[in-house]
Design a protein around this motif. Structure first.
Motif, PDB file in Angstrom:
ATOM      1  N   TYR A   1       0.853  -1.190   0.000  1.00 44.87           N
ATOM      2  CA  TYR A   1       0.000   0.000   0.000  1.00 44.87           C
ATOM      3  C   TYR A   1       0.888   1.238   0.000  1.00 44.87           C
ATOM      4  CZ  TYR A   1      -3.365   3.570   1.269  1.00 44.87           C
ATOM      5  OH  TYR A   1      -4.126   4.708   1.263  1.00 44.87           O
TER       6      TYR A   1
ATOM      7  N   VAL B   1      -7.964   1.198  -4.685  1.00 50.18           N
ATOM      8  CA  VAL B   1      -7.895   1.318  -3.232  1.00 50.18           C
ATOM      9  C   VAL B   1      -7.931   2.800  -2.835  1.00 50.18           C
ATOM     10  CG1 VAL B   1      -6.474   0.846  -1.205  1.00 50.18           C
ATOM     11  CG2 VAL B   1      -6.617  -0.841  -3.047  1.00 50.18           C
TER      12      VAL B   1
ATOM     13  N   VAL C   1      -8.896  -4.044  -1.749  1.00 47.84           N
ATOM     14  CA  VAL C   1      -9.323  -4.166  -0.353  1.00 47.84           C
ATOM     15  C   VAL C   1     -10.187  -5.422  -0.228  1.00 47.84           C
ATOM     16  CG1 VAL C   1     -10.654  -3.113   1.507  1.00 47.84           C
ATOM     17  CG2 VAL C   1      -9.220  -1.682   0.030  1.00 47.84           C
TER      18      VAL C   1
ATOM     19  N   SER D   1      -4.948  -9.461  -0.708  1.00 52.04           N
ATOM     20  CA  SER D   1      -5.942  -8.412  -0.486  1.00 52.04           C
ATOM     21  C   SER D   1      -5.439  -7.524   0.646  1.00 52.04           C
ATOM     22  CB  SER D   1      -7.301  -9.005  -0.114  1.00 52.04           C
ATOM     23  OG  SER D   1      -7.818  -9.793  -1.163  1.00 52.04           O
ATOM     24  N   LEU D   2      -6.015  -6.343   0.748  1.00 55.51           N
ATOM     25  CA  LEU D   2      -5.654  -5.391   1.792  1.00 55.51           C
ATOM     26  C   LEU D   2      -6.780  -5.272   2.800  1.00 55.51           C
ATOM     27  CD1 LEU D   2      -4.154  -2.551  -0.450  1.00 55.51           C
ATOM     28  CD2 LEU D   2      -2.902  -4.335   0.787  1.00 55.51           C
ATOM     29  N   THR D   3      -6.422  -4.877   4.026  1.00 51.76           N
ATOM     30  CA  THR D   3      -7.420  -4.682   5.066  1.00 51.76           C
ATOM     31  C   THR D   3      -6.956  -3.563   5.996  1.00 51.76           C
ATOM     32  OG1 THR D   3      -8.744  -5.825   6.736  1.00 51.76           O
ATOM     33  CG2 THR D   3      -6.402  -6.340   6.692  1.00 51.76           C
ATOM     34  N   ALA D   4      -7.890  -2.957   6.697  1.00 48.87           N
ATOM     35  CA  ALA D   4      -7.526  -1.951   7.701  1.00 48.87           C
ATOM     36  C   ALA D   4      -6.882  -2.657   8.889  1.00 48.87           C
ATOM     37  CB  ALA D   4      -8.764  -1.181   8.143  1.00 48.87           C
TER      38      ALA D   4
ATOM     39  N   ARG E   1      -2.945   3.029   6.701  1.00 48.51           N
ATOM     40  CA  ARG E   1      -4.361   2.965   6.349  1.00 48.51           C
ATOM     41  C   ARG E   1      -4.764   1.536   5.987  1.00 48.51           C
ATOM     42  NH1 ARG E   1      -4.431   6.777   2.527  1.00 48.51           N
ATOM     43  NH2 ARG E   1      -4.703   8.408   4.067  1.00 48.51           N
ATOM     44  N   TYR E   2      -3.887   0.837   5.240  1.00 45.82           N
ATOM     45  CA  TYR E   2      -4.155  -0.550   4.850  1.00 45.82           C
ATOM     46  C   TYR E   2      -2.884  -1.377   4.994  1.00 45.82           C
ATOM     47  CZ  TYR E   2      -8.483   1.148   2.733  1.00 45.82           C
ATOM     48  OH  TYR E   2      -9.706   1.720   2.532  1.00 45.82           O
TER      49      TYR E   2
ATOM     50  N   ASP F   1      -3.936  -8.426   3.992  1.00 44.00           N
ATOM     51  CA  ASP F   1      -4.882  -9.280   4.688  1.00 44.00           C
ATOM     52  C   ASP F   1      -4.370 -10.714   4.627  1.00 44.00           C
ATOM     53  OD1 ASP F   1      -7.095 -10.312   5.934  1.00 44.00           O
ATOM     54  OD2 ASP F   1      -8.346 -10.329   4.143  1.00 44.00           O
TER      55      ASP F   1
END
Length: 388
Positions: free
Chosen positions: A23, A115, A172, A215-218, A227-228, A231
């Motif tokens: 990210y 994103v 995300v 994938s990305l996650t908070a 921020r991300y 995942d």
């Protein structure tokens, strides 16, 4: 890892990925000199030249292998050349003094990011020569087709993912299908790098391209202020019945003529799952197997490449029916000549040396993050029979 030319007084520095790997919303722009090859004057520390191989990296495509320095004849002229292999399976070839590419490197459009807060680079550098030496991106045509049934099962599995071209940014989690990245974060080519033959001008490049999804996650705010974050980092994408999702080879060695940029031969590195119950009856030749630690060494007569132990039945990823070895190839044709068995997983580059007129071959084995609990690090030294 750094390569130095003592005569030119230059150090060639392959630079890593900026934080956070996947990210870049907190580091907008190209992020020079990240994921770049930088030539530095050894006496003054001043930069002589640089080339950024990935703009605003979002794929963990750092440059782990050392570049190769070689003098060779190109179009009738003696050129001092430096060649940098990469995780994305490109070989970037430059004039070692000026940094000028030997062949054009084009900025081509790549997919944008979806994103929030991210601004992916609209283009990335693509060498026009040599061609990519392993699979880049993934399409339906890449899915396994050993049998019609396996093909149908692979198509069904693929529906859960986005089959995407090279340099597609991650998404995300929950906002669309996970993107399959190929090559994954291990390469392409990893830290073991390549081997150059100064007599022929050939470069030998071990590589693999296992599909991975990301994938990305908070994040948990107590652990990160980004921020991300990834995942679960990268997830291996399973194919039908434990077989790979894509066609072979799953690991390979490519011989490239550095004077012309042409691929001379490609050989599958490793047996691969050729004895899997579903395909054993097909009598397949070597399929290659994923191995980011395949370390090459070229001599005047042979090419040696390390290989980990593997399970050719594909039944148990933690079991093996073939020991670790030093694979031996005819360097002119790529023909597999056999393997020198090792007692444990190789975890270093090979070296060769001579003592008292006798030639030796040595490699570190055992230990490391991927080793078994009872694995003890050591060095294996092999010697040619003095009567041979």
């Amino acid at each position: 890892m750094i390569t130095v030319d003592e005569e030119l007084g230059l150090a060639y520095l392959p630079i890593g990925t900026p934080t956070s790997d996947l990210y870049g919303g907190h580091r907008l722009g190209d992020n020079l000199y990240a994921e770049s090859l930088v030539a530095v004057d050894c006496e003054t520390g001043e930069k002589r030249w640089h080339f950024q191989i990935v703009h605003h990296g979002l794929w963990d495509y750092d440059l782990p292998p050392p570049p190769n320095r070689i003098d060779l004849m190109v179009d009738g002229k003696l050129r001092k050349v430096v060649a940098q292999a990469s995780k994305q399976a490109f070989l970037f070839v430059f004039d070692a003094v000026t940094g000028e590419p030997l062949w054009p490197i084009e900025e081509r459009p790549v997919p944008p990011s979806q994103v929030p807060g991210e601004r992916a680079s609209p283009t990335q550098p693509f060498p026009t020569r040599p061609a990519a030496y392993d699979r880049q991106g993934i399409t339906v045509d890449d899915l396994t087709d050993f049998t019609p049934q396996l093909r149908e099962e692979a198509l069904e599995i693929a529906k859960a993912y986005e089959l995407a071209p090279l340099y597609t940014p991650p998404r995300v989690a929950g906002e669309g299908k996970p993107v399959i990245q190929q090559p994954g974060p291990g390469g392409g080519t990893n830290w073991t790098g390549t081997a150059v033959d100064p007599e022929s001008g050939m470069i030998y490049v071990p590589s693999y391209a296992t599909p991975r999804s990301v994938s990305l996650t908070a994040p948990d705010s107590n652990r990160s202020d980004l921020r991300y974050v990834p995942d679960g980092w990268y997830e291996h994408v399973e194919g039908p019945r434990g077989l790979p999702l894509v066609k072979p080879p799953y690991g390979r060695v490519t011989a490239i003529d550095l004077a012309t940029g042409e691929h001379v031969w490609v050989a599958a590195h490793g047996e691969g799952p050729r004895n899997h119950p579903t395909i054993k009856h097909l009598g397949l030749d070597r399929l290659g197997s994923p191995n980011r630690s395949a370390a090459p060494l070229v001599t005047r007569t042979l090419l040696f490449v390390t290989h980990h132990a593997e399970d050719t039945t594909g039944a148990d990823p933690h079991a093996t029916d073939r020991p670790a070895e030093i694979s031996v190839y005819d360097k002119k044709t790529g023909a597999y000549l056999g393997g020198i068995e090792l007692p444990d997983r190789p975890n270093s580059n090979l070296i060769t040396y001579e003592v008292g007129g006798r030639q030796y071959l040595a490699v570190s084995v055992g230990g490391g993050r991927e080793a078994a609990q009872d694995s003890i690090p050591g060095v294996v030294a092999l010697a040619l029979d003095p009567s041979s």
